[in-house]
Design an enzyme around this catalytic site. Sequence first.
Site, PDB file in Angstrom:
ATOM      1  N   GLY A  11      28.795  39.881  45.159  1.00 54.78           N
ATOM      2  CA  GLY A  11      30.118  39.300  45.296  1.00 54.78           C
ATOM      3  C   GLY A  11      30.466  38.989  46.745  1.00 54.78           C
ATOM      4  N   ARG A  32      23.809  42.527  37.819  1.00 55.16           N
ATOM      5  CA  ARG A  32      23.426  41.829  36.588  1.00 55.16           C
ATOM      6  C   ARG A  32      22.214  40.945  36.819  1.00 55.16           C
ATOM      7  NH1 ARG A  32      29.090  41.554  36.316  1.00 55.16           N
ATOM      8  NH2 ARG A  32      29.982  42.651  34.520  1.00 55.16           N
ATOM      9  N   LEU A  67      33.267  46.159  43.364  1.00 55.11           N
ATOM     10  CA  LEU A  67      33.352  45.575  42.031  1.00 55.11           C
ATOM     11  C   LEU A  67      34.764  45.065  41.776  1.00 55.11           C
ATOM     12  CD1 LEU A  67      31.410  48.302  40.024  1.00 55.11           C
ATOM     13  CD2 LEU A  67      30.634  45.962  40.441  1.00 55.11           C
ATOM     14  N   GLY A  68      34.865  43.918  41.158  1.00 60.33           N
ATOM     15  CA  GLY A  68      36.188  43.398  40.841  1.00 60.33           C
ATOM     16  C   GLY A  68      36.107  42.007  40.254  1.00 60.33           C
ATOM     17  N   TYR A 119      47.264  43.398  37.093  1.00 62.70           N
ATOM     18  CA  TYR A 119      46.340  43.550  38.224  1.00 62.70           C
ATOM     19  C   TYR A 119      46.701  44.749  39.104  1.00 62.70           C
ATOM     20  CZ  TYR A 119      43.181  42.142  41.978  1.00 62.70           C
ATOM     21  OH  TYR A 119      42.181  42.113  42.927  1.00 62.70           O
ATOM     22  N   LYS A 123      44.581  48.453  39.361  1.00 64.89           N
ATOM     23  CA  LYS A 123      44.095  48.944  40.651  1.00 64.89           C
ATOM     24  C   LYS A 123      44.697  50.313  40.962  1.00 64.89           C
ATOM     25  CE  LYS A 123      41.549  45.396  41.983  1.00 64.89           C
ATOM     26  NZ  LYS A 123      40.077  45.512  42.149  1.00 64.89           N
ATOM     27  N   LEU A 146      41.407  37.374  49.872  1.00 62.54           N
ATOM     28  CA  LEU A 146      40.151  37.346  50.611  1.00 62.54           C
ATOM     29  C   LEU A 146      39.746  35.918  50.945  1.00 62.54           C
ATOM     30  CD1 LEU A 146      38.186  39.980  48.509  1.00 62.54           C
ATOM     31  CD2 LEU A 146      39.090  40.308  50.820  1.00 62.54           C
ATOM     32  N   ARG A 154      36.923  30.978  43.514  1.00 63.94           N
ATOM     33  CA  ARG A 154      38.159  31.205  42.765  1.00 63.94           C
ATOM     34  C   ARG A 154      39.202  30.214  43.263  1.00 63.94           C
ATOM     35  NH1 ARG A 154      38.662  37.840  42.991  1.00 63.94           N
ATOM     36  NH2 ARG A 154      36.889  38.307  41.635  1.00 63.94           N
TER      37      ARG A 154
END
Length: 210
Positions: A11, A32, A67-68, A119, A123, A146, A154
């Site tokens: 990521g 993955r 992870l997210g 969301y 968290k 980010l 995104r």
Amino acid sequence: MSHILIGGATGLVGRALVQQLTPNNDLWLPCRHAGTARNGHHWLVTDFAHLTDLNLPVPIDTAFCALGTTRREAGSAEAFRRVDLDYVLSFAELARRHGCRRLVVISSLGANPHSLFLYPRTKGEMEQALLAQPWERLVIVRPSMLLGQRPPPRRSEQISQYFHPLLAPLLRGSLTRWRAIESTQVARAMVHLATGEGIDIIENEHLLTL
């Protein structure tokens, strides 16, 4: 050389962590799909639903969890919580089972287990679960939006990157916490904060200064 476990290595922040921690460390990278082969990189292709079934041949010194996802990417609220809550806790369990006592994890600006919104509530629940565990060193970082090149991109982050140069000068004082932050800067802060002892929750305005 340290044995380091990284969740989310393919990521946005995870790739920056891998880059910064290479070549002086031995990196164990559950994923993955395997990334680029390189000395010191151990790609562990796995089903994250069975992440805790992994057995590593070495003890882990430090773990970084990046992870997210988003509800849109996940497809449903349940699928989103599976990644941002269940998989993060499974990653922490995997690390602890291999002797790790140092964890640095990405949360989010505004994380709150009592929020009405999915969301920040998810968290916040993740943070609470990790805070209840016996870590020698636990760091939770709460970045704002980010910046960086994410494959696939995104849309919300593309919009933020477009307007960021115009908005950043206006976000001063108490508004600093809302400034977007480069993924590489978050990764550098995470590596810096991994040392020491105790629990720290690092807000975005602090990340911007590290």
